[in-house]
Design a protein around this motif. Structure first.
Motif, PDB file in Angstrom:
ATOM      1  N   LYS A  26      14.648  44.923  -2.593  1.00 29.33           N
ATOM      2  CA  LYS A  26      14.510  45.989  -3.620  1.00 29.33           C
ATOM      3  C   LYS A  26      15.701  45.757  -4.421  1.00 29.33           C
ATOM      4  CE  LYS A  26      13.076  47.662  -0.226  1.00 29.33           C
ATOM      5  NZ  LYS A  26      12.333  47.104   0.990  1.00 29.33           N
ATOM      6  N   LYS A  27      15.873  45.756  -5.566  1.00 30.29           N
ATOM      7  CA  LYS A  27      17.103  45.380  -6.164  1.00 30.29           C
ATOM      8  C   LYS A  27      17.661  46.172  -7.490  1.00 30.29           C
ATOM      9  CE  LYS A  27      17.442  42.131  -9.415  1.00 30.29           C
ATOM     10  NZ  LYS A  27      17.266  40.708 -10.194  1.00 30.29           N
ATOM     11  N   ILE A  28      18.553  46.895  -7.489  1.00 22.68           N
ATOM     12  CA  ILE A  28      19.279  47.743  -8.393  1.00 22.68           C
ATOM     13  C   ILE A  28      20.541  47.237  -9.169  1.00 22.68           C
ATOM     14  CG2 ILE A  28      18.354  49.753  -7.267  1.00 22.68           C
ATOM     15  CD1 ILE A  28      21.042  50.433  -6.345  1.00 22.68           C
ATOM     16  N   ILE A  41      22.034  43.929  -4.914  1.00 25.02           N
ATOM     17  CA  ILE A  41      22.842  44.491  -6.203  1.00 25.02           C
ATOM     18  C   ILE A  41      23.039  43.518  -6.963  1.00 25.02           C
ATOM     19  CG2 ILE A  41      25.176  45.280  -6.923  1.00 25.02           C
ATOM     20  CD1 ILE A  41      23.667  47.392  -5.527  1.00 25.02           C
ATOM     21  N   ASP A  42      22.687  43.758  -8.344  1.00 27.52           N
ATOM     22  CA  ASP A  42      22.538  42.613  -9.481  1.00 27.52           C
ATOM     23  C   ASP A  42      23.866  43.044 -10.283  1.00 27.52           C
ATOM     24  OD1 ASP A  42      22.218  40.799 -11.566  1.00 27.52           O
ATOM     25  OD2 ASP A  42      20.242  41.202 -11.639  1.00 27.52           O
ATOM     26  N   ALA A  92      11.390  43.335  -5.630  1.00 20.72           N
ATOM     27  CA  ALA A  92      11.168  44.481  -6.691  1.00 20.72           C
ATOM     28  C   ALA A  92      12.368  44.776  -7.364  1.00 20.72           C
ATOM     29  CB  ALA A  92      10.604  45.544  -5.911  1.00 20.72           C
ATOM     30  N   THR A  93      12.492  44.781  -8.767  1.00 17.94           N
ATOM     31  CA  THR A  93      13.751  45.077  -9.509  1.00 17.94           C
ATOM     32  C   THR A  93      13.437  46.642 -10.043  1.00 17.94           C
ATOM     33  OG1 THR A  93      14.528  42.850  -9.810  1.00 17.94           O
ATOM     34  CG2 THR A  93      15.045  44.483 -11.597  1.00 17.94           C
ATOM     35  N   PHE A 118       9.482  40.811  -9.268  1.00 16.53           N
ATOM     36  CA  PHE A 118       8.685  41.696  -9.963  1.00 16.53           C
ATOM     37  C   PHE A 118       9.563  42.840 -10.564  1.00 16.53           C
ATOM     38  CE2 PHE A 118       5.440  44.472 -11.122  1.00 16.53           C
ATOM     39  CZ  PHE A 118       4.296  43.908 -11.876  1.00 16.53           C
ATOM     40  N   HIS A 119       9.480  42.999 -11.858  1.00 18.77           N
ATOM     41  CA  HIS A 119      10.483  44.012 -12.527  1.00 18.77           C
ATOM     42  C   HIS A 119       9.579  45.324 -12.822  1.00 18.77           C
ATOM     43  CE1 HIS A 119      13.380  45.771 -14.972  1.00 18.77           C
ATOM     44  NE2 HIS A 119      14.262  44.639 -14.972  1.00 18.77           N
TER      45      HIS A 119
END
Length: 257
Positions: free
Chosen positions: A67-69, A93-94, A41-42, A213-214
């Protein structure tokens, strides 16, 4: 841009061919329906929203594998993990390929240990410099790689989590070849811009992928479709059974801000 445009035309042809037969695209490729896929999940744009936690809980987003931030929100990472009762090992982390070597190395070194991955800490054309980052976390990349050769090079330079995008891959057959190769060599997490085509071919690769999934963008990406792909309570998405990619488009569209 030419590659993306050519891909769009090819995907339109797949949609037309499947609708002529009243079957989903995946049925043109296989007798068996693709398996359900987990999501990562973004949360770009949601990191500091007042209602973030309750919104994500209600959307089952916290059940996602990862989960990505964004890297610019790394100070919110511990707060989000604590507020949601999740482990740091389920967060990523992106860097969005926006930083040079020195800045990326400095930012990496201040991150806590144990994250699921760091994504695109350097631009794609600097992939050969990854070793100089001395990263303590798995490295993910791939949305801006367009061939099996580029992914092979990325693997040699330390990328272990692969994120090809079906929309950027030069057509469905080329994406399938990339995906089949990558799923044998490491973790396979396709980029979310191509969520729908990735779902259709999920059963063709060696291992079912985990799809992005953004939660900030996916509603806009699907705004033209009558049917929507939405994660279920276990943060799983399922291949469509409507004809074509996702059935019929809406006759009227509400523009989302």
């Amino acid at each position: 841009m030419a590659l993306v445009a050519a891909t769009a035309l090819e995907y339109a042809a797949w949609d037309f061919a499947a609708k002529q037969r009243s079957v989903p695209v995946w049925r043109l490729l296989s007798e068996s329906a693709p398996p359900p896929c987990g999501i990562y999940a973004t949360f770009f744009g949601l990191e500091n929203a007042d209602a973030t936690v309750s919104e994500l809980v209600s959307a089952h987003a916290l059940e996602a594998n990862v989960k990505k931030i964004g890297a610019d929100k790394d100070i919110a990472l511990k707060r989000l993990a604590d507020a949601t009762g999740t482990e740091l090992s389920s967060w990523a982390i992106d860097f969005k390929a926006q930083y040079g070597l020195d800045d990326a190395r400095s930012m990496l070194h201040r991150l806590p240990d144990g994250l699921a991955w760091v994504e695109e800490p350097l631009p794609p054309h600097e992939i050969d410099l990854l070793a100089l980052l001395q990263a303590r976390h798995p490295i993910a990349a791939g949305e801006h790689f367009y061939s099996v050769f580029e992914f092979s090079s990325a693997r040699e330079h330390g990328v272990s989590i692969f994120q090809p995008d079906p929309v950027f891959s030069g057509g469905l057959d080329h994406y399938i070849r990339i995906a089949s190769s990558l799923s044998r060599h490491g973790d396979f997490y396709p980029h979310g811009n191509g969520l729908i085509p990735a779902l259709h071919v999920a059963g063709i690769t060696t291992n079912a992928p985990v799809l992005e999934f953004h939660f900030g963008l996916e509603a806009k990406r699907q705004v033209l479709w009558q049917h929507k792909i939405i994660p279920d309570k276990s943060a799983t998405v399922h291949a469509p059974h409507q004809p074509g990619w996702l059935g019929d488009m809406c006759e009227t569209v509400k523009i989302l801000e």
